[in-house]
Design a protein around this motif. Sequence first.
Motif, short mmCIF file in Angstrom:
data_model
loop_
_atom_site.label_atom_id
_atom_site.label_comp_id
_atom_site.label_asym_id
_atom_site.label_seq_id
_atom_site.Cartn_x
_atom_site.Cartn_y
_atom_site.Cartn_z
N ASN A 54 -9.42 1.36 160.08
CA ASN A 54 -8.69 2.04 160.86
C ASN A 54 -8.01 1.90 162.12
N GLU A 55 -8.76 1.13 162.52
CA GLU A 55 -9.12 0.18 164.10
C GLU A 55 -7.38 -0.22 164.55
N LEU A 56 -7.13 -0.80 163.21
CA LEU A 56 -5.82 -1.78 162.95
C LEU A 56 -3.76 -1.04 162.54
N PHE A 57 -4.97 -0.22 161.53
CA PHE A 57 -3.94 0.67 160.59
C PHE A 57 -3.87 1.94 160.34
N GLU A 58 -2.47 2.33 160.09
CA GLU A 58 -2.82 3.76 159.63
C GLU A 58 -2.03 3.62 157.87
N GLN A 59 -3.22 3.37 156.84
CA GLN A 59 -2.09 3.50 155.61
C GLN A 59 -1.05 4.79 155.29
N LEU A 60 -0.62 4.42 155.24
CA LEU A 60 1.04 5.70 154.56
C LEU A 60 1.18 6.37 153.53
N ASN A 61 1.11 5.20 152.98
CA ASN A 61 1.81 4.76 151.47
C ASN A 61 0.48 3.80 150.54
N GLY A 62 0.44 4.32 149.18
CA GLY A 62 0.09 3.45 148.08
C GLY A 62 -1.36 3.03 147.48
N LYS A 63 -1.87 2.06 146.52
CA LYS A 63 -2.94 2.56 146.54
C LYS A 63 -4.35 1.85 147.49
N LEU A 157 10.67 5.82 155.11
CA LEU A 157 9.44 6.34 154.58
C LEU A 157 9.98 7.34 153.01
N GLU A 158 10.72 7.92 153.16
CA GLU A 158 11.41 8.73 152.12
C GLU A 158 11.44 7.70 150.78
N ILE A 159 12.25 6.82 151.34
CA ILE A 159 12.89 5.07 150.12
C ILE A 159 11.52 4.57 149.85
N LEU A 160 10.62 4.26 150.81
CA LEU A 160 9.90 3.61 149.90
C LEU A 160 8.11 4.19 149.49
N LYS A 161 8.18 5.77 150.02
CA LYS A 161 7.38 6.23 149.42
C LYS A 161 8.06 6.72 147.81
N SER A 162 9.01 6.53 146.78
CA SER A 162 8.88 6.40 146.32
C SER A 162 8.40 6.26 144.83
N LYS A 163 7.87 4.55 145.33
CA LYS A 163 6.87 3.91 144.37
C LYS A 163 5.39 3.99 144.81
N LYS A 164 4.45 5.29 144.37
CA LYS A 164 3.62 5.64 144.51
C LYS A 164 2.70 4.33 145.03
N ASN A 165 2.21 3.75 144.81
CA ASN A 165 1.52 2.25 144.85
C ASN A 165 1.51 1.55 145.93
#
Length: 258
Positions: A54-63, A157-165
Amino acid sequence: TTEIYTLSLHDALPISKYFNPSGAEYFLQSVANPKSMRYGENPHQHAVFYGDLNELFEQLNGKELSYNNLVDVDAAVQLITEFTDTTLAIIKHTNVCGIAARSTLKKSWDAALAGDPESAFGGVLVCNAAIDKSTAEAISEIFFEVLIAPSFNEDSLEILKSKKNRILLKQKKKPAHKEQYKSLLNGVLVQQQDEGNYAEWKEVGGKETDDEEKENLKFANIVCKHLKSNAIALVKNKQLVGKGCGQTSRIDSLRHAI
């Protein structure tokens, strides 16, 4: 009453090793909140991550990130840190299989993918510029595991989040460590990070390179540094056009690159 004792690191490490005599790994016990992975490099292997993602990244989507994801993400971040021009790279099994620097991120993606479109399937993508809509549309045409960027436009983000994993990581900062660690035998091998030394090259081949050639040589050497030996990188116009890596013969690596 409470008595407080102060231990130096020199005193504490042997005590820690006494309670956890598993060789090189005892020093990891000082890391807070280690994270158990679903499995290690293979499904039958147990794995734990010691650190703070969490110090390096914010995960916006995915498994959830896997062991192999983390290994590739580390390789990707280490690579992209080396570049200041708008650059996008594709990582597969810790090796860079496509990379290019162009005037826009979309052009960087097109050139990076063209370097090896077959190996790009299922890879980890990393860049040093904001993901815009046109780039998101282009990279969404192939399957990839992870995308790392400093920021994402809302429409991308709208385009990239179309795949939930699909794992999307917003990189907040660069890793700060200056050493590399490798557990081996019954200990830990430590070495200084390879910072490179491209400004102090001495040309002794009889022909002085021009500025454009120097930039391409620097680009190629950075790419080669992030390939497994024996490593060959063929570069033109800041685009990786061929590479050979992990071969026991340099001749074979060159054949692969060509």
